[in-house]
Design a protein around this motif. Structure first.
Motif, PDB file in Angstrom:
ATOM      1  N   SER A 162      42.843  35.417  17.675  1.00  0.00           N
ATOM      2  CA  SER A 162      43.005  34.204  16.868  1.00  0.00           C
ATOM      3  C   SER A 162      42.750  34.482  15.389  1.00  0.00           C
ATOM      4  O   SER A 162      41.970  35.374  15.036  1.00  0.00           O
ATOM      5  N   THR A 163      43.402  33.702  14.554  1.00  0.00           N
ATOM      6  CA  THR A 163      43.203  33.745  13.106  1.00  0.00           C
ATOM      7  C   THR A 163      42.709  32.380  12.644  1.00  0.00           C
ATOM      8  O   THR A 163      43.288  31.353  13.007  1.00  0.00           O
ATOM      9  N   VAL A 164      41.649  32.371  11.857  1.00  0.00           N
ATOM     10  CA  VAL A 164      41.046  31.133  11.379  1.00  0.00           C
ATOM     11  C   VAL A 164      41.565  30.822   9.986  1.00  0.00           C
ATOM     12  O   VAL A 164      41.467  31.653   9.077  1.00  0.00           O
ATOM     13  N   THR A 165      42.125  29.629   9.823  1.00  0.00           N
ATOM     14  CA  THR A 165      42.583  29.203   8.497  1.00  0.00           C
ATOM     15  C   THR A 165      41.757  28.045   7.949  1.00  0.00           C
ATOM     16  O   THR A 165      41.824  27.759   6.750  1.00  0.00           O
ATOM     17  N   THR A 182      36.521  32.874   1.613  1.00  0.00           N
ATOM     18  CA  THR A 182      37.665  33.706   1.244  1.00  0.00           C
ATOM     19  C   THR A 182      38.176  34.458   2.457  1.00  0.00           C
ATOM     20  O   THR A 182      37.502  34.560   3.472  1.00  0.00           O
ATOM     21  N   GLY A 183      39.396  34.970   2.337  1.00  0.00           N
ATOM     22  CA  GLY A 183      39.980  35.735   3.419  1.00  0.00           C
ATOM     23  C   GLY A 183      39.208  37.008   3.687  1.00  0.00           C
ATOM     24  O   GLY A 183      38.880  37.760   2.769  1.00  0.00           O
ATOM     25  N   GLU A 184      38.903  37.267   4.939  1.00  0.00           N
ATOM     26  CA  GLU A 184      38.150  38.450   5.316  1.00  0.00           C
ATOM     27  C   GLU A 184      38.235  38.623   6.825  1.00  0.00           C
ATOM     28  O   GLU A 184      38.727  37.762   7.547  1.00  0.00           O
ATOM     29  N   THR A 185      37.743  39.789   7.282  1.00  0.00           N
ATOM     30  CA  THR A 185      37.542  39.996   8.708  1.00  0.00           C
ATOM     31  C   THR A 185      36.056  39.830   8.969  1.00  0.00           C
ATOM     32  O   THR A 185      35.244  40.642   8.527  1.00  0.00           O
ATOM     33  N   LYS A 186      35.692  38.799   9.682  1.00  0.00           N
ATOM     34  CA  LYS A 186      34.291  38.481   9.907  1.00  0.00           C
ATOM     35  C   LYS A 186      33.893  38.898  11.313  1.00  0.00           C
ATOM     36  O   LYS A 186      34.652  38.694  12.265  1.00  0.00           O
ATOM     37  N   GLU A 187      32.699  39.487  11.428  1.00  0.00           N
ATOM     38  CA  GLU A 187      32.179  39.864  12.733  1.00  0.00           C
ATOM     39  C   GLU A 187      31.323  38.732  13.294  1.00  0.00           C
ATOM     40  O   GLU A 187      30.374  38.289  12.649  1.00  0.00           O
ATOM     41  N   LEU A 188      31.666  38.277  14.478  1.00  0.00           N
ATOM     42  CA  LEU A 188      30.901  37.253  15.171  1.00  0.00           C
ATOM     43  C   LEU A 188      29.960  37.936  16.157  1.00  0.00           C
ATOM     44  O   LEU A 188      30.384  38.809  16.914  1.00  0.00           O
ATOM     45  N   SER A 189      28.695  37.548  16.161  1.00  0.00           N
ATOM     46  CA  SER A 189      27.676  38.208  16.985  1.00  0.00           C
ATOM     47  C   SER A 189      27.366  37.358  18.212  1.00  0.00           C
ATOM     48  O   SER A 189      26.785  36.277  18.115  1.00  0.00           O
ATOM     49  N   PHE A 190      27.760  37.865  19.382  1.00  0.00           N
ATOM     50  CA  PHE A 190      27.456  37.231  20.656  1.00  0.00           C
ATOM     51  C   PHE A 190      26.223  37.908  21.260  1.00  0.00           C
ATOM     52  O   PHE A 190      26.130  39.145  21.252  1.00  0.00           O
ATOM     53  N   VAL A 191      25.299  37.119  21.781  1.00  0.00           N
ATOM     54  CA  VAL A 191      24.103  37.669  22.438  1.00  0.00           C
ATOM     55  C   VAL A 191      24.374  37.709  23.935  1.00  0.00           C
ATOM     56  O   VAL A 191      24.680  36.686  24.564  1.00  0.00           O
ATOM     57  N   PHE A 192      24.258  38.920  24.508  1.00  0.00           N
ATOM     58  CA  PHE A 192      24.491  39.117  25.930  1.00  0.00           C
ATOM     59  C   PHE A 192      23.267  39.817  26.506  1.00  0.00           C
ATOM     60  O   PHE A 192      23.064  41.007  26.295  1.00  0.00           O
ATOM     61  N   GLY A 193      22.432  39.049  27.213  1.00  0.00           N
ATOM     62  CA  GLY A 193      21.190  39.627  27.718  1.00  0.00           C
ATOM     63  C   GLY A 193      20.305  40.063  26.563  1.00  0.00           C
ATOM     64  O   GLY A 193      19.953  39.262  25.690  1.00  0.00           O
ATOM     65  N   ASP A 194      19.974  41.357  26.538  1.00  0.00           N
ATOM     66  CA  ASP A 194      19.158  41.904  25.463  1.00  0.00           C
ATOM     67  C   ASP A 194      19.988  42.607  24.391  1.00  0.00           C
ATOM     68  O   ASP A 194      19.427  43.245  23.493  1.00  0.00           O
ATOM     69  N   SER A 195      21.300  42.502  24.465  1.00  0.00           N
ATOM     70  CA  SER A 195      22.157  43.209  23.512  1.00  0.00           C
ATOM     71  C   SER A 195      22.981  42.213  22.697  1.00  0.00           C
ATOM     72  O   SER A 195      23.058  41.026  23.015  1.00  0.00           O
ATOM     73  N   VAL A 196      23.596  42.716  21.618  1.00  0.00           N
ATOM     74  CA  VAL A 196      24.441  41.908  20.732  1.00  0.00           C
ATOM     75  C   VAL A 196      25.835  42.525  20.722  1.00  0.00           C
ATOM     76  O   VAL A 196      25.987  43.738  20.524  1.00  0.00           O
ATOM     77  N   GLU A 234      41.698  33.641   7.261  1.00  0.00           N
ATOM     78  CA  GLU A 234      42.750  33.543   6.245  1.00  0.00           C
ATOM     79  C   GLU A 234      42.871  32.096   5.762  1.00  0.00           C
ATOM     80  O   GLU A 234      43.841  31.403   6.079  1.00  0.00           O
ATOM     81  N   PRO A 235      41.916  31.600   4.991  1.00  0.00           N
ATOM     82  CA  PRO A 235      42.026  30.228   4.492  1.00  0.00           C
ATOM     83  C   PRO A 235      43.052  30.135   3.373  1.00  0.00           C
ATOM     84  O   PRO A 235      43.371  31.124   2.704  1.00  0.00           O
ATOM     85  N   CYS A 236      43.549  28.949   3.185  1.00  0.00           N
ATOM     86  CA  CYS A 236      44.490  28.719   2.090  1.00  0.00           C
ATOM     87  C   CYS A 236      43.746  28.773   0.760  1.00  0.00           C
ATOM     88  O   CYS A 236      42.649  28.217   0.624  1.00  0.00           O
ATOM     89  N   THR A 237      44.318  29.469  -0.240  1.00  0.00           N
ATOM     90  CA  THR A 237      43.647  29.617  -1.534  1.00  0.00           C
ATOM     91  C   THR A 237      44.419  28.985  -2.691  1.00  0.00           C
ATOM     92  O   THR A 237      43.850  28.739  -3.754  1.00  0.00           O
ATOM     93  N   GLU A 238      45.718  28.709  -2.528  1.00  0.00           N
ATOM     94  CA  GLU A 238      46.483  28.074  -3.615  1.00  0.00           C
ATOM     95  C   GLU A 238      47.634  27.245  -3.028  1.00  0.00           C
ATOM     96  O   GLU A 238      48.146  27.555  -1.950  1.00  0.00           O
TER      97      GLU A 238
END
Length: 435
Positions: free
Chosen positions: A49-52, A144-158, A166-170
């Motif tokens: 997915s791409t977030v706008t 701003t547009g970027e590749t963002k890392e989402l951190s999911f917690v699974f048990g004792d690990s991430v 990719e949000p609209c800028t103009e």
């Protein structure tokens, strides 16, 4: 003078304690192993997915697995990152291709998803795993547009999952609509309510009468307390009318039932924008698609409008392998030894008389297999891989496998033996006193 306990009384007490301990042991041995969090569970996550913008849908896919011999009721959990909120059915099953449920999943409002193994794994304890897919919403406004890392917690690990932002800028302000239309979307993450907006182009005549009708399809009912008409000339970044509103100058007339809505305005001047927000509640949650239709009539010109929204549902798959049935070692067929007769030449007797004797048959000893004897099976538990020998049970394992029940039975047997000895000693002492 101290009174001593009579041996017969002691034996009866010991026997009673033995019976109680045996009952407790048998009861504890019958208890099922308690469920626990699975420490060795594994999961992988990905998204395309791409977030706008805020509240965009982010679809996630996963693969999962648990160690062999995990028990029914054991669980593993996944916590969503703060940027995401759960979106869709709160519970779903992870099934085999033939419909057997391997595990169930349940999500709460805080984004914590708990996977629970079912009784399926009791008969299929090996290679348990599968896939899953579910929908979430991006709950924060992207910068701003970027590749963002989402951190999911699974048990004792991430687990870090990248998502493209990719949000609209103009030139982001949508153009004013040129025709009447309708949009509809889910108003809550549990998908129990739908919100829609009926919109139209700005008024073009000096004075305009507008009538809007809205009719939900089966499975939906209108919430008449949440009908919001808006009139104004200022539009925001999303394209909707924003303050200052002209609602008081041009009030709307509303006629509403759960199955039908009619809203009308009279004398709207040129340049005014009109919108109508409507909330409908889901009355039939089994549907996959919800449809809402209506009409927008401006100065006598009628325009049909409609919108359709699909339900976003989570789903998953599962599988497992049954423990191989041990193959019995074939019993060897006893060999039959055939004796080969060996002629022996008799030695003549020193007697003067001559006699003729039949040759003697001498049977040579041969090795044979005793009938009915079988080759003992190879040692080891068929369910235990050869390269993974069974380990001694720990105290924690004994607490959940019922092994302490066996210990109670052993202790009960010891108490019973002690009672028998005391009874025997009491009997001998009684006989001595009687003489």
């Amino acid at each position: 003078m101290n009174k001593q306990i009579h041996p017969r009384t002691a034996s009866l007490v010991a026997a009673f304690l033995a019976a109680v301990m045996a009952i407790l042991g048998l009861g504890l041995s019958a208890l099922p192993a308690s469920a626990e969090e699975i420490p060795g569970a594994e999961i992988t996550l990905s998204t395309g997915s791409t977030v706008t913008g805020q509240w965009d849908q982010v679809d996630l896919s996963c693969t999962w697995s648990v160690p062999d011999n995990s028990q029914p009721g054991d669980t593993f959990t996944l916590q969503l990152p703060p940027e995401l909120r759960w979106f869709g059915a709160a519970t779903f099953d992870l099934n085999t291709p033939d419909g057997q449920t391997v595990a169930t999943a349940a999500a709460n409002d805080a984004g914590r998803v708990v996977f629970t193994l079912t009784d399926f794994v009791a008969l299929h304890p090996l290679n348990v795993g599968g896939t899953c897919s579910f929908a979430t919403q991006y709950s924060v406004a992207p910068a701003t547009g970027e590749t963002k890392e989402l951190s999911f917690v699974f048990g004792d690990s991430v687990i870090r999952v990248p998502v493209q932002i990719e949000p609209c800028t103009e030139n982001c302000l949508p153009d004013a609509p040129t025709t009447a239309g309708k949009s509809m979307w889910w108003a809550d993450s549990s998908q129990s309510e739908l919100q829609s907006v009926l919109y139209m182009p700005p008024m073009v005549s000096a004075t305009n009468d507008v009538v809007v009708t809205d009719i939900p399809s089966a499975g939906m009912v209108i919430d008449c307390s949440r009908v919001t008409p808006r009139v104004g000339k200022v539009r925001g970044e999303a394209g909707n009318i924003i303050e200052p509103f002209d609602n008081e100058q041009y009030p709307a007339s509303i006629e509403c039932t759960p199955q039908s809505l009619t809203v009308s305005w009279t004398g709207l001047p040129k340049g005014e924008h009109v919108e109508l927000f409507v909330v409908t509640k889901v009355s039939d949650a089994s549907l996959d698609v919800y449809q809402n239709n209506g009409t927008v009539t401006i100065s006598g010109e009628e325009n049909p409008v409609g919108a359709q929204t699909r339900r976003s549902s989570a789903s998953g798959t599962g599988q497992g392998t049954a423990t191989p049935t041990p193959t019995a070692t074939p019993t060897p067929t006893p060999s039959t030894a055939t004796a080969t007769p060996t002629p022996v030449t008799p030695t003549p007797s020193p007697s003067t008389s001559t006699s003729t004797s039949s040759p003697a048959i001498v049977v040579l000893p041969t090795e044979s297999t005793t009938p009915g004897q079988t080759t003992p099976p190879a040692p080891g538990n068929p369910a235990q891989p050869a390269n993974n020998p069974a380990q001694p049970a720990t105290a924690a394992q004994l607490a959940t496998t019922g092994a302490q029940g066996q210990a109670f039975v052993v202790l009960a047997a010891a108490l019973l033996a002690l009672g028998s000895l005391l009874a025997f000693a009491g009997a001998r002492k009684h006989r001595r006193r009687s003489h």
